[in-house]
Write an enzyme that holds these catalytic residues in place. Structure first.
Site, PDB file in Angstrom:
ATOM      1  CE  LYS A  10     -51.532  36.413  -2.203  1.00 24.71           C
ATOM      2  NZ  LYS A  10     -51.970  37.551  -1.363  1.00 24.71           N
ATOM      3  NE  ARG A  70     -50.915  32.538   3.068  1.00 25.86           N
ATOM      4  CZ  ARG A  70     -51.810  32.901   2.160  1.00 25.86           C
ATOM      5  NH1 ARG A  70     -51.927  32.256   1.041  1.00 25.86           N
ATOM      6  NH2 ARG A  70     -52.593  33.934   2.402  1.00 25.86           N
ATOM      7  NE  ARG A  85     -60.843  40.070  -0.851  1.00 26.99           N
ATOM      8  CZ  ARG A  85     -59.736  39.377  -0.609  1.00 26.99           C
ATOM      9  NH1 ARG A  85     -58.934  39.058  -1.596  1.00 26.99           N
ATOM     10  NH2 ARG A  85     -59.429  39.013   0.609  1.00 26.99           N
ATOM     11  NE  ARG A 128     -61.126  35.835   1.276  1.00 24.53           N
ATOM     12  CZ  ARG A 128     -59.882  35.753   0.830  1.00 24.53           C
ATOM     13  NH1 ARG A 128     -59.661  35.747  -0.476  1.00 24.53           N
ATOM     14  NH2 ARG A 128     -58.857  35.671   1.641  1.00 24.53           N
ATOM     15  NE  ARG A 167     -56.522  37.347   5.101  1.00 29.56           N
ATOM     16  CZ  ARG A 167     -57.308  38.026   4.250  1.00 29.56           C
ATOM     17  NH1 ARG A 167     -58.373  38.668   4.690  1.00 29.56           N
ATOM     18  NH2 ARG A 167     -57.017  38.046   2.978  1.00 29.56           N
TER      19      ARG A 167
HETATM   20  P1  AP5 Z   1     -57.138  40.176  -4.595  1.00 30.21           P
HETATM   21  O1  AP5 Z   1     -56.723  39.848  -5.990  1.00 30.21           O
HETATM   22  O2  AP5 Z   1     -58.344  39.487  -4.042  1.00 30.21           O
HETATM   23  O3  AP5 Z   1     -55.888  40.084  -3.588  1.00 30.21           O
HETATM   24  P2  AP5 Z   1     -55.086  38.826  -3.053  1.00 30.21           P
HETATM   25  O4  AP5 Z   1     -53.657  39.214  -2.973  1.00 30.21           O
HETATM   26  O5  AP5 Z   1     -55.440  37.601  -3.860  1.00 30.21           O
HETATM   27  O6  AP5 Z   1     -55.686  38.782  -1.602  1.00 30.21           O
HETATM   28  P3  AP5 Z   1     -56.156  37.580  -0.686  1.00 30.21           P
HETATM   29  O7  AP5 Z   1     -56.833  38.231   0.487  1.00 30.21           O
HETATM   30  O8  AP5 Z   1     -56.962  36.559  -1.442  1.00 30.21           O
HETATM   31  O9  AP5 Z   1     -54.808  36.987  -0.259  1.00 30.21           O
HETATM   32  P4  AP5 Z   1     -54.523  36.130   0.950  1.00 30.21           P
HETATM   33  O10 AP5 Z   1     -53.161  35.666   0.636  1.00 30.21           O
HETATM   34  O11 AP5 Z   1     -54.704  36.759   2.276  1.00 30.21           O
HETATM   35  O12 AP5 Z   1     -55.724  35.065   0.918  1.00 30.21           O
HETATM   36  P5  AP5 Z   1     -55.832  33.574   0.368  1.00 30.21           P
HETATM   37  O13 AP5 Z   1     -57.138  33.406  -0.274  1.00 30.21           O
HETATM   38  O14 AP5 Z   1     -54.594  33.199  -0.373  1.00 30.21           O
HETATM   39  O15 AP5 Z   1     -57.360  41.776  -4.566  1.00 30.21           O
HETATM   40  C1  AP5 Z   1     -57.804  42.427  -3.384  1.00 30.21           C
HETATM   41  C2  AP5 Z   1     -58.806  43.534  -3.745  1.00 30.21           C
HETATM   42  O16 AP5 Z   1     -58.135  44.551  -4.481  1.00 30.21           O
HETATM   43  C3  AP5 Z   1     -59.957  43.064  -4.655  1.00 30.21           C
HETATM   44  O17 AP5 Z   1     -61.111  43.764  -4.282  1.00 30.21           O
HETATM   45  C4  AP5 Z   1     -59.503  43.469  -6.072  1.00 30.21           C
HETATM   46  O18 AP5 Z   1     -60.618  43.725  -6.899  1.00 30.21           O
HETATM   47  C5  AP5 Z   1     -58.693  44.739  -5.792  1.00 30.21           C
HETATM   48  N1  AP5 Z   1     -57.544  44.904  -6.678  1.00 30.21           N
HETATM   49  C6  AP5 Z   1     -56.550  43.991  -6.895  1.00 30.21           C
HETATM   50  N2  AP5 Z   1     -55.608  44.511  -7.710  1.00 30.21           N
HETATM   51  C7  AP5 Z   1     -56.010  45.788  -7.989  1.00 30.21           C
HETATM   52  C8  AP5 Z   1     -55.443  46.863  -8.751  1.00 30.21           C
HETATM   53  N3  AP5 Z   1     -54.263  46.759  -9.378  1.00 30.21           N
HETATM   54  N4  AP5 Z   1     -56.121  48.049  -8.812  1.00 30.21           N
HETATM   55  C9  AP5 Z   1     -57.276  48.195  -8.171  1.00 30.21           C
HETATM   56  N5  AP5 Z   1     -57.861  47.222  -7.416  1.00 30.21           N
HETATM   57  C10 AP5 Z   1     -57.232  46.039  -7.330  1.00 30.21           C
HETATM   58  O19 AP5 Z   1     -55.776  32.770   1.736  1.00 30.21           O
HETATM   59  C11 AP5 Z   1     -56.859  32.804   2.654  1.00 30.21           C
HETATM   60  C12 AP5 Z   1     -56.527  31.911   3.845  1.00 30.21           C
HETATM   61  O20 AP5 Z   1     -56.324  30.551   3.396  1.00 30.21           O
HETATM   62  C13 AP5 Z   1     -55.219  32.261   4.592  1.00 30.21           C
HETATM   63  O21 AP5 Z   1     -55.416  33.266   5.558  1.00 30.21           O
HETATM   64  C14 AP5 Z   1     -54.851  30.901   5.195  1.00 30.21           C
HETATM   65  O22 AP5 Z   1     -55.625  30.632   6.337  1.00 30.21           O
HETATM   66  C15 AP5 Z   1     -55.268  29.914   4.105  1.00 30.21           C
HETATM   67  N6  AP5 Z   1     -54.162  29.605   3.168  1.00 30.21           N
HETATM   68  C16 AP5 Z   1     -54.128  29.879   1.812  1.00 30.21           C
HETATM   69  N7  AP5 Z   1     -52.977  29.447   1.276  1.00 30.21           N
HETATM   70  C17 AP5 Z   1     -52.263  28.888   2.284  1.00 30.21           C
HETATM   71  C18 AP5 Z   1     -50.973  28.295   2.360  1.00 30.21           C
HETATM   72  N8  AP5 Z   1     -50.181  28.197   1.289  1.00 30.21           N
HETATM   73  N9  AP5 Z   1     -50.562  27.849   3.574  1.00 30.21           N
HETATM   74  C19 AP5 Z   1     -51.334  27.933   4.679  1.00 30.21           C
HETATM   75  N10 AP5 Z   1     -52.560  28.517   4.679  1.00 30.21           N
HETATM   76  C20 AP5 Z   1     -53.024  28.978   3.492  1.00 30.21           C
END
Ligand code: AP5
Length: 215
Positions: free
Chosen positions: A15, A90, A126, A159, A170
């Site tokens: 994402k 979410r 990552r 992270r 997660r």
């Molecule tokens: P990346 O782009 O980092 O993936 P992502 O989907 O953004 O993964 P996240 O782990 O950030 O998502 P998440 O939803 O768990 O975490 P968030 O920060 O939102 O890509 C992943 C890896 O793959 C990278 O190394 C990248 O380089 C590689 N990659 C990507 N695309 C690729 C491709 N096509 N080809 C090759 N490689 C590729 O949330 C963290 C925490 O915050 C949650 O657990 C929760 O506690 C809290 N939180 C956040 N939002 C909310 C909400 N709305 N409500 C409640 N709690 C929340």
């Protein structure tokens, strides 16, 4: 009319990575609730201190905390024509609250699909920049110089919530609370599925096509 793109998908689906490219190509700001929360944790704000205990376990942060960081951000002038959301909504309550806020907006939801084993492997490689948050992958999208951010020279770190046991939680939280949104948006006819295991350029061009061809 405001345009909103919601990037929906499990942890590690891409994402943030896809969102950054789309933001440049479509000229809409990318708003990640994860990044907004991490900034608050880093700055040790009152909200950040509360959010930290949930984030380190891989649980969802309570909705009221997420609403206050997000709704404050989307009031900014750069969001007036539209924005891209990464990691929000979410759960159904978050989606309902977003609807109320965007009654006049045109929303499309992009579902980045991948299975759990693939995501666990991907997240173990990552790395993010501790200064600017830029995202890398040790094999697929490595930095030019090992351990150093291409964009700002900051140090690359893993992270805290990318430890395997936290990633597994997660994913569990995603399946229980977030995946019901697939039906929710599917029933509204605004959900578009993209294979998150493809090359980044292919994913981005598929989404651009969806954006241009579907009203
Ligand atoms: P990346 O782009 O980092 O993936 P992502 O989907 O953004 O993964 P996240 O782990 O950030 O998502 P998440 O939803 O768990 O975490 P968030 O920060 O939102 O890509 C992943 C890896 O793959 C990278 O190394 C990248 O380089 C590689 N990659 C990507 N695309 C690729 C491709 N096509 N080809 C090759 N490689 C590729 O949330 C963290 C925490 O915050 C949650 O657990 C929760 O506690 C809290 N939180 C956040 N939002 C909310 C909400 N709305 N409500 C409640 N709690 C929340």
């Amino acid at each position: 009319m405001k345009k909103i793109i919601i990037l929906l998908g499990p942890p590690g689906a891409g994402k943030g990575t896809v969102g950054e490219k789309l933001s440049k190509l479509l000229n809409f700001p990318l708003i990640s609730t994860g990044d907004l929360l991490r900034e608050n944790v880093k700055e040790k704000t009152e909200l950040g201190i509360k959010a930290k205990e949930y984030m380190e376990k891989g649980e969802l942060v309570p909705d009221n905390i997420v609403f206050s960081v997000l709704f404050e951000r989307i009031k900014n002038d750069d969001c007036k024509y539209g924005f891209i959301l990464d990691g929000f909504p979410r759960n159904i309550n978050q989606a309902e609250n977003l609807n109320k806020l965007l009654e006049d907006g045109k929303t499309k939801v992009i579902y980045l699909k991948a299975d759990d084993d693939f995501l666990i492997r991907r997240l173990s490689n990552r790395r993010i920049c501790e200064k600017c948050g830029a995202i890398y992958h040790l094999i697929n999208l490595p930095p030019k110089v090992e351990g150093i951010c291409d964009k700002c020279g900051g140090k690359l770190i893993q992270r805290d919530d990318d430890k395997e046991e936290v990633v597994r939680n997660r994913l569990k939280v995603y399946h229980n609370l977030t995946s019901p949104l697939l039906n929710y948006y599917g029933n509204k006819g605004i959900l578009f599925q993209v294979d998150a295991t493809k090359k980044l350029e292919e994913i981005v061009s598929e989404i651009i096509k969806i954006e241009k061809n579907n009203g």
